[in-house]
Every structure is written in C-alpha cells, then in structure tokens.
Motif scaffolding. Structure first.
Motif, PDB file in Angstrom:
ATOM      1  N   ALA A 129       9.412  -0.168   0.339  1.00 13.55           N
ATOM      2  CA  ALA A 129      10.565  -0.975  -0.054  1.00 13.55           C
ATOM      3  C   ALA A 129      10.291  -2.418   0.409  1.00 13.55           C
TER       4      ALA A 129
ATOM      5  N   ARG B  86      20.049  -1.503   0.435  1.00 15.87           N
ATOM      6  CA  ARG B  86      19.206  -0.892  -0.645  1.00 15.87           C
ATOM      7  C   ARG B  86      17.904  -0.187  -0.400  1.00 15.87           C
TER       8      ARG B  86
ATOM      9  N   THR C 124      16.601   3.950   0.471  1.00 12.63           N
ATOM     10  CA  THR C 124      15.561   4.566  -0.582  1.00 12.63           C
ATOM     11  C   THR C 124      14.800   5.595   0.110  1.00 12.63           C
ATOM     12  N   SER C 125      15.034   6.121   1.390  1.00 16.56           N
ATOM     13  CA  SER C 125      14.133   7.044   2.064  1.00 16.56           C
ATOM     14  C   SER C 125      12.734   6.341   1.956  1.00 16.56           C
TER      15      SER C 125
ATOM     16  N   ARG D 198      18.230   4.828  -9.516  1.00 16.87           N
ATOM     17  CA  ARG D 198      18.395   6.294  -8.730  1.00 16.87           C
ATOM     18  C   ARG D 198      20.087   6.553  -8.697  1.00 16.87           C
TER      19      ARG D 198
ATOM     20  N   GLN E 175       7.058   1.157  -4.679  1.00 13.44           N
ATOM     21  CA  GLN E 175       8.290   1.666  -4.412  1.00 13.44           C
ATOM     22  C   GLN E 175       8.555   3.005  -4.314  1.00 13.44           C
ATOM     23  N   GLN E 176       8.165   3.693  -5.287  1.00 16.25           N
ATOM     24  CA  GLN E 176       8.178   5.112  -5.652  1.00 16.25           C
ATOM     25  C   GLN E 176       7.440   6.051  -4.577  1.00 16.25           C
TER      26      GLN E 176
END
Length: 511
Positions: free
Chosen positions: A86, A158, A162-163, A108, A81-82
């Motif tokens: 996603a 969501r 999250t880019s 975040r 995810q980081q």
C-alpha cells in the motif's frame, strides 16, 4: 525460504532510464518485516522512481525484485496493492467527491446478503477505524470538504487497514499539525508491532531519527549508503545526500545570511489592510517594504494561505484593501494583482501550479508570453534566452528545456514554478510552503534565492509550516490565529520562544 525471513521486499541491481536521464543505476534495496526504513536523497536522486518501480508504476530496465521471498514483476499498481503493498503519496490520491467512509473502503466495500454495498456497516466500520487511530471526523462528509491534514490521515488509515505487508509513506507529515504527526507515528508503531514493513520518505530529519530504524540514501540514482539510522550522524547524512565533503557542509551549516538584509527606507511595496472574508479572515493587515521578507506565522487553519490568496486576488473579500507600489488594486482579481506585480507560488504545485504535460520551456514562459510577443507572434529566441537564464540560476535539473515537466522531481517542478513567476518581473512574491517536499540541498537553494531576490528589492511574503524556516528566513513575522492577527514580531523578537508564546496565548474574550 530464508529470504522471506529477513526481507519482505527487495531490489537487486535495479536500473531505470528515461530519455536522456539515468534515474536508477544498479540499486540494491531491502525492506525487512517490522521495520521502519527511511529513503532519503535530494530531489532527482531517484526516490520516487524507486517507489514506482517497487509498486508497478514503472517496469525496471534491469535487475530483480523479490516480494515475500518470491521473484515478482508487478504490471500495475493495482497488482502491487492486491499483493499487499500500500502506498500513500504526498499529494493525497483518493476520490475527493466521495465520502470519507467510501474512500476508506474503496474497492473493498462491505456487502449485505444480497451482494449490495452495506452503507450503514461501512460508515460504522469507518468511524471505528478512524477513532482507533485518534482521528475524529464525520465519515459521511465528502473528502474534499476536509483540510489537507485530515485527508492525509484518512489516506494513511486506509493504507493501514488493507492488511498490507508493506506500507509506503511519501512525505506523510507535510500537511499535518504536530498533534496529527503524533497520531501518525502511533499508527506507524502499530504497523511495526504487527510485523508490517514501512518505507518512510521524508525530508524532515527530526522525523527520520525519531521513527526510523534504518536508512538508505540515494544520490543521482545510486545507493550511497544503507544502514542503521542511529549509526548515521545528521551532518554525515546531509553530506551523503548532497555529495559534498563533510567539512564543507559543516562550514556551510554554520554560515547564515550575514549581509544583514535591510528593507529599503521607502514606502511599502505592499500594504494590505483589513482583509476580511467570512469564516476565513477577520481584519488582517500585512505590510511589506521593498527588500523585506515578512513571514506569516500560525498553525494549520490560522489563515496564512487565505491571507496570501486574498493579496493575490484569488480569494474574494467582504472588505479590505490591497495597495501595491502606492496603487490600490481591485480585490478578487488575479489578473489585476499580476498586472500590478503580485505573484504567488501556491501550496499545491500539482493542483494549482505546473502543467505536467507541457515542457519545461512552456511552463516557464507561460506567464511572460504577452511581453514576449510582437503583433501576436511569440519570439522563440526571447523564450530560449529567458528559459536558459532561469534554468541556470535556479539549477533546474532536466535533460533539456523540452523535457516534460511531469517527469521532473518535485523539487525541480517547484523551481520551474518559481522561474515562471520570476520571469514576470514581480514587485511582490507570495510563497506558500515553497520548500514543501523538497530535499535539503534544493531547500537551501530556494532559501538562498529568496534572500537574493529580497536583496534586489523584491518584497516577499513567506508561509511555511516549519517554524525554523519562517524564523530564519523572515525579517518580521505576522502571527495569525483563527483568521486574525494576534501580534507582529520584529528584530530580536523574531525567535522561536516569542513565536510559540504568541501561538499559545489564550485568545482575548470578546464578550
């Protein structure tokens, strides 16, 4: 690097084994920036396992993963995810007790100059984000107070915010109304235009051909086809998923249940009258005869699940009666309903159905233990006989009856739940979304089984968000809107036109 230009996420020769099961074998998969890629296959084909390998839930036993042109090995889903991957799962994986805004910005959260969470800014940003996606909701409300469809849209929003460079959508429309599906597809188109790669998992063929650019078909843990969606005819897609000859699928697709199922000419096995629960049901009547399948038609929120729950004793009633085989039940009691022969397959199998840490055997015989015991001792021989019977009849795919149910595919988990209900020898079977998230092959098996059970004299109440399933599977349909019965369809009137007309009809003015 050249790989980064053509592929944002890829797998080469990936394999994954579990005890007694080869979940993935030499799988090659490639996801390009700005494309919507369908991943399809029967339950147990390896879709969920591949997603979990790509997102760090599982480590592959062999093969290589590449992300943005570089070899990767995600140790946890958080790492994936980081890194910009996603995932939105079919069962919404958010925090139900927290607000919508808190869920949207979980991990975040906007901070003020003191490093504390800026709740006002978070609410404003959450409201703007959802409004931009066409979702109007009070962002201060706890997520659990919203319907499943809205929760799913929050989860998708969501992921989109999250880019992420890759967004994985696992059965994203299973809880959505048609208007919400259009909103979701708008989000997907925006992601695509921004160069985000979307991996789209769905069993709804109309959706796949509407939104997806390419498709990869898995069967028994292997890739059997990958290519442009537009170049793959629907019948060929079904044949690839099932591993069957194209002509065989064509013949079966043209053959419906033509035994002209008829309900027994006897009194009703179920007579629910005047079911009323404040803000949920208003005087609902449902009658089912032995051998009859009665569908509950209506949009999300119409009261379909609530009607089934009331009959099953899981929803307290303000008024109304439930009579089974001539005997009036004590309403609001699941135990009383089960003793009378009423059982229900719930909509959410994970929350209300399976016990994932128990074995297939334990899940199946759970409801039948009282009649399998003598002087408090449960006969293992009788357990094995029942489990063997239902695993064969429902074609449950498991390495053994001792395999953990949580390790099975969604479709096989659904079959285990059905087996549990059927081994109680019920008179009335309430099915709430029995094919939700189930592939074409398993869906046909479940529908065929329901027909068989009705032919044997079982009374069935069927709920499905897919109109085709309700129309094709029901002898009659009780149409609900806002907790009320608006009409009943019988015989030749059980068709799409009459059902849609009933749902679209203006409500009568009570004043």
């Amino acid at each position: 690097m050249a790989a980064a230009l053509s592929s944002v996420l890829s797998a080469r020769g990936v394999g994954k084994r579990f005890p007694g099961v080869v979940a993935l074998s030499e799988v090659d998969f490639e996801l390009a920036p700005g494309e919507v890629h369908a991943l399809v296959g029967e339950n147990g084909a390896g879709k969920s396992t591949l997603i979990k390998v790509l997102t760090g839930v599982y480590s592959p036993d062999g093969g290589d993963l590449t992300y943005q042109g570089e070899p990767v090995s995600f140790g946890t889903p958080m790492e994936a995810q980081q890194s910009g991957i996603a995932t939105v799962y079919q069962e919404v994986n958010l925090v139900p007790l927290q607000s919508v805004a808190s869920n949207l910005f979980l991990g975040r959260e906007p901070r003020n100059s003191f490093g504390l969470v800026d709740f006002r800014a978070m609410r404003d940003q959450a409201r703007d984000l959802l409004t931009s996606y066409g979702v109007e909701v009070d962002v201060t409300r706890p997520l659990r107070t919203l319907g499943m469809g809205v929760q799913q849209m929050v989860a998708v929003a969501r992921a989109a915010a999250t880019s992420a460079r890759v967004v994985i959508l696992d059965e994203p429309t299973s809880s959505l109304e048609p208007r919400e599906v259009d909103t979701l597809f708008g989000i997907v188109e925006r992601l695509k235009a921004d160069g985000v790669a979307v991996l789209y998992v769905s069993h709804r063929l109309d959706e796949l051909y509407r939104i997806c650019d390419r498709v990869t078909v898995l069967r028994d843990g292997r890739v059997v086809h990958s290519g442009p969606m537009a170049d793959l005819p629907r019948l060929r897609l079904v044949a690839l998923m099932l591993g069957r000859d194209l002509e065989e699928v064509r013949r079966e697709g043209a053959t419906k249940f033509d035994g002209e199922r008829t309900a027994a000419d006897t009194g009703p096995v179920l007579a629910a009258t005047g079911l009323t629960s404040k803000h949920r049901l208003d005087g609902v009547d449902v009658t089912v005869r032995p051998g009859e399948i009665v569908g509950l038609g209506g949009l999300l929120g119409a009261g379909r699940s609530e009607t089934a729950m009331a009959i099953a004793g899981a929803l307290p009633l303000d008024s109304g009666t439930v009579v089974v085989a001539g005997k009036r039940l004590r309403t609001g009691s699941v135990a009383a309903a089960m003793r009378a022969g009423v059982v229900m397959l719930p909509e959410d199998r994970k929350a209300d159905g399976i016990l994932p840490d128990l074995s297939v055997r334990e899940n199946i015989v759970l409801a039948a233990l009282p009649r399998l015991s003598a002087a408090g001792v449960v006969s293992r021989k009788r357990q094995d006989a029942i489990v063997d019977t239902f695993m064969k009849r429902l074609r449950i795919k498991a390495s053994s009856p001792d395999q953990r149910v949580g390790d099975l595919s969604g479709g096989n988990q659904q079959k285990v739940l059905l087996a549990r209900l059927l081994c109680t020898r019920p008179l009335v079977l309430l099915l709430d979304e029995p094919t939700r998230g189930i592939d074409v092959g398993a869906k046909a098996e479940v529908q065929g089984l329901v027909d068989e059970l009705a032919a044997e004299g079982l009374g069935v109440v069927l709920i499905s968000s897919e109109f085709d399933e309700v129309i094709e599977g029901s002898d009659s349909i009780v149409v609900l809107r806002e907790g009320r019965v608006v009409t009943e369809l019988h015989g030749a009137d059980v068709n799409e036109n009459t059902l849609l007309s009933a749902l679209a009809e203006e409500p009568a003015d009570d004043h």
